[in-house]
Enzyme design. Structure first.
Site, PDB file in Angstrom:
ATOM      1  N   ASP A   1      -3.110  11.481  20.495  1.00  0.00           N
ATOM      2  CA  ASP A   1      -1.936  10.977  21.217  1.00  0.00           C
ATOM      3  C   ASP A   1      -0.827  10.852  20.181  1.00  0.00           C
ATOM      4  OD1 ASP A   1      -3.151  10.695  23.749  1.00  0.00           O
ATOM      5  OD2 ASP A   1      -4.056   8.808  23.143  1.00  0.00           O
TER       6      ASP A   1
ATOM      7  N   ASP B   1      -3.174  10.697  35.258  1.00  0.00           N
ATOM      8  CA  ASP B   1      -3.338   9.297  34.869  1.00  0.00           C
ATOM      9  C   ASP B   1      -3.431   8.504  36.165  1.00  0.00           C
ATOM     10  OD1 ASP B   1      -2.984   9.980  32.184  1.00  0.00           O
ATOM     11  OD2 ASP B   1      -0.814   9.743  32.312  1.00  0.00           O
TER      12      ASP B   1
END
EC number: 4.3.2.10
Length: 251
Positions: free
Chosen positions: A11, A130
């Site tokens: 990330d 998500d």
């Protein structure tokens, strides 16, 4: 059983690898080029790079950083973040990505899935989702989990499959960074209703969590970040543990 895949995830925020909990409270986790090289050498099956603030901040993924990571690894490389049009896909594939992950941009413009599949092939198009479990089921979120949408997890992933997505990367926001295991019930329902591979993301804390994602959640691959970045689980040991549990693993 097809071989299951272990996928570390970088990330990226401001050029550095970061990790948070439930999508917030980010802390630095190391140099992405060094981490990528280490994971490639340790036997990771693939590497995922997500520029986690690109969609939120409205800027393009770090093309130069993608090039540097790609030059240092010899495993399939998926890149996501701020990809809104075909020229972005082209640019990142030319920089060394093998697959492209789209999330917010696909919710806003589902036709992008069709366009990527048609122009580059379904195998290039990974739909990242998500989602958060609410009283009304699993809801999909935009912009790194900042904005709730009316899209429901199962319906949206089915639509994406029909449009040509080659893979689903499902992150449970409830489980992200908490290290209590993956969202196996939701994973299993995705696996049962989709014909394309599903990657589990969000919740890895122990080797057993990977086992459960494969055996209970029926995932095709399991992605994790902090347990790898901070050395809590080593990939060779994880693979040998999973083999001992009767799970077919690559390499």
């Amino acid at each position: 059983m097809l071989a299951k895949r272990i996928i570390p995830c970088l990330d990226i925020k401001d050029g550095q690898t970061v990790k948070g909990t439930n999508f917030v409270n980010l802390r630095q986790a190391g140099d992405p080029v060094e981490l990528g090289r280490a994971y490639s050498e340790q036997g990771a099956d693939e590497l995922v790079f997500l520029d986690i603030t690109a969609s939120h901040e409205g800027r393009k993924t770090f093309t130069e950083l993608v090039k540097r990571i790609a030059a240092n690894i010899n495993i399939p490389f998926t890149v996501g973040g701020g990809i809104n049009e075909l020229s972005d896909v082209d640019r990142l594939l030319n920089a060394g990505a093998d697959k492209i992950s789209i999330n917010s941009s696909a919710i806003r413009n589902p036709q992008l899935i069709d366009d990527i599949a048609k122009n580059f092939g379904s195998q290039v198009c990974v739909l990242a989702v998500d989602a958060k479990q609410t009283e009304n089921g699993w809801k999909c979120y935009l912009n790194g989990g900042r904005i709730e949408t009316d899209k429901e997890l199962l319906a949206w992933t089915k639509e994406a499959q029909e449009r040509g997505a080659g893979e689903i990367l499902f992150t449970s926001m409830n489980h992200d960074g908490v290290k209590t295991g993956y969202a196996n019930e939701a994973l299993a329902s995705l696996a049962d209703q989709l014909s394309i591979p599903v990657i589990a993301s969000g919740g890895a804390g122990l080797k057993e969590h990977f086992r459960d994602a494969f055996l209970v959640g029926k995932a095709d691959a399991a992605l994790a970040a902090s347990v790898f970045h901070f050395g809590e689980i080593k990939i060779p040991e994880l693979k040998s543990y999973l083999c001992g549990e009767g799970i077919t693993i690559r390499g």
